[in-house]
Design a protein around this motif. Structure first.
Motif, PDB file in Angstrom:
ATOM      1  N   ILE A 162       4.286  -7.518   0.871  1.00  0.00           N
ATOM      2  CA  ILE A 162       3.361  -7.838   1.953  1.00  0.00           C
ATOM      3  C   ILE A 162       4.092  -8.471   3.136  1.00  0.00           C
ATOM      4  O   ILE A 162       3.580  -8.504   4.251  1.00  0.00           O
ATOM      5  CB  ILE A 162       2.237  -8.759   1.435  1.00  0.00           C
ATOM      6  CG1 ILE A 162       1.499  -8.061   0.277  1.00  0.00           C
ATOM      7  CG2 ILE A 162       1.234  -9.102   2.530  1.00  0.00           C
ATOM      8  CD1 ILE A 162       0.512  -8.956  -0.440  1.00  0.00           C
ATOM      9  N   ASP A 165       0.616  -4.281   4.742  1.00  0.00           N
ATOM     10  CA  ASP A 165      -0.283  -5.387   4.448  1.00  0.00           C
ATOM     11  C   ASP A 165      -0.891  -5.154   3.077  1.00  0.00           C
ATOM     12  O   ASP A 165      -0.497  -4.214   2.362  1.00  0.00           O
ATOM     13  CB  ASP A 165      -1.377  -5.514   5.519  1.00  0.00           C
ATOM     14  CG  ASP A 165      -2.163  -4.209   5.717  1.00  0.00           C
ATOM     15  OD1 ASP A 165      -2.088  -3.317   4.839  1.00  0.00           O
ATOM     16  OD2 ASP A 165      -2.850  -4.080   6.744  1.00  0.00           O
ATOM     17  N   ARG A 166      -1.828  -6.022   2.664  1.00  0.00           N
ATOM     18  CA  ARG A 166      -2.403  -5.893   1.325  1.00  0.00           C
ATOM     19  C   ARG A 166      -3.066  -4.533   1.121  1.00  0.00           C
ATOM     20  O   ARG A 166      -2.932  -3.924   0.060  1.00  0.00           O
ATOM     21  CB  ARG A 166      -3.406  -7.016   1.061  1.00  0.00           C
ATOM     22  CG  ARG A 166      -2.823  -8.414   1.066  1.00  0.00           C
ATOM     23  CD  ARG A 166      -3.841  -9.438   0.579  1.00  0.00           C
ATOM     24  NE  ARG A 166      -4.047  -9.311  -0.861  1.00  0.00           N
ATOM     25  CZ  ARG A 166      -3.360  -9.988  -1.775  1.00  0.00           C
ATOM     26  NH1 ARG A 166      -2.413 -10.846  -1.407  1.00  0.00           N
ATOM     27  NH2 ARG A 166      -3.598  -9.809  -3.064  1.00  0.00           N
TER      28      ARG A 166
END
Length: 311
Positions: free
Chosen positions: A253, A258-259
């Motif tokens: 991350i 990103d997540r």
């Protein structure tokens, strides 16, 4: 009922035929083996206090590893998962020394040199805290009839772990110094997934079991094994992001995603793994089921917890 001769059928209650009772019976069978395996891992920690001296390597780690491996290797009793559990535990000791104790590249190179010497048959050096446990694993695994033909592959996979650990340490050091230009892309990060060592652990398990169908299909299984390792790397990152920030570890991350991007990549890898496993299910049922159960267990487990103890 158990594979090691403990608990004959006459000592057991009738096995439920179906429904919740049957489901609970299956879970209880697996957990019984996990409890026995955890006791062995706790004994290993106690036998090697210099290696497992961090509070982050405690009973939580032993219990979590034993449960994960018991569910992945369902149907295999605790004595036959000794290598599986012990290699996984040894890697936690290696990871702690490389990621959290080493202050210079030279220290990691020295660790790798000592590991390779023992891997190739040498005795551990006096005062070495890492390699005595590895020597025990090496000598036990050498008794498997599958080991002579697969020793080179076993060595190669551990070399990949060592090289990946050094590479990730360099990335982490660069990030700590503010040199983000040296950080990898997500693809480069996943190419280094041997850092977590699960492919080597699984290969060790298959060598120890010496199941003919698994050994006969080992090369395509190893291909899937490396993909599963990538999924486990990312599942771990989703679960441990806050911990990694606190500990100064690298995490997917923190890279060019990103997540949501990490989750999407996990789904993509799992779909690919299932496509690769499809043709192997009939000729190699145990090996394919093991990898699928490992994936399924960890998807659920990492959604709630991780394998480390207290920081």
């Amino acid at each position: 009922m158990s594979g090691d001769g403990r608990g004959a059928d006459k000592d057991m209650a009738t096995v439920p035929e179906g429904g919740p009772l049957r489901d609970a019976f299956g879970a209880g069978t697996v957990m019984a083996q996990a409890v026995r395996a955890a006791r062995d891992l706790v004994a290993c920690v106690e036998a090697h206090p210099g290696l497992f001296c961090s509070d982050a390597l405690d009973a939580t780690t032993c219990n979590a590893l034993a449960c994960a491996n018991a569910f992945a290797a369902a149907g295999v009793d605790a004595p036959r998962t000794r290598i599986l559990n012990r290699t996984a535990l040894w890697l936690f000791g290696l990871d702690w020394l490389v990621d959290h104790k080493a202050a210079a590249r030279e220290e990691i190179e020295d660790i790798n040199r000592r590991v390779l010497a023992v891997l190739d048959g040498a005795d551990p050096a006096p005062g070495d805290e890492l390699t005595p446990f590895l020597a025990e694993i090496r000598d036990e695994l050498a008794a498997s009839p599958a080991f002579p033909a697969l020793r080179t592959a076993w060595r190669e996979d551990l070399v990949r772990v060592l090289e990946a650990g050094l590479r990730e340490w360099e990335w982490k050091t660069a990030a700590a110094s503010g040199d983000r230009g040296r950080l990898p892309s997500l693809d480069g990060y996943l190419a280094n997934a041997d850092n977590i060592g699960s492919a080597w652990v699984n290969l060790s398990h298959w060598i120890a079991l010496a199941d003919p169908a698994t050994i006969a299909n080992l090369e395509p299984l190893r291909e899937v094994n490396r993909e599963v390792q990538k999924a486990l790397r990312l599942l771990n990152d989703l679960a441990t992001y806050e911990r990694d920030l606190a500990w100064g570890d690298l995490n997917a991350i923190m890279l060019d995603t990103d997540r949501a991007g990490v989750s999407a990549r996990i789904d993509e890898i799992i779909r690919y793994c299932r496509r690769l496993l499809g043709p192997l299910r009939d000729p190699c049922p145990d090996g394919t089921a093991y990898l699928e159960r490992q994936l399924g267990f960890n998807i659920a487990f990492y959604g709630v917890s991780d394998y480390w103890g207290s920081p």
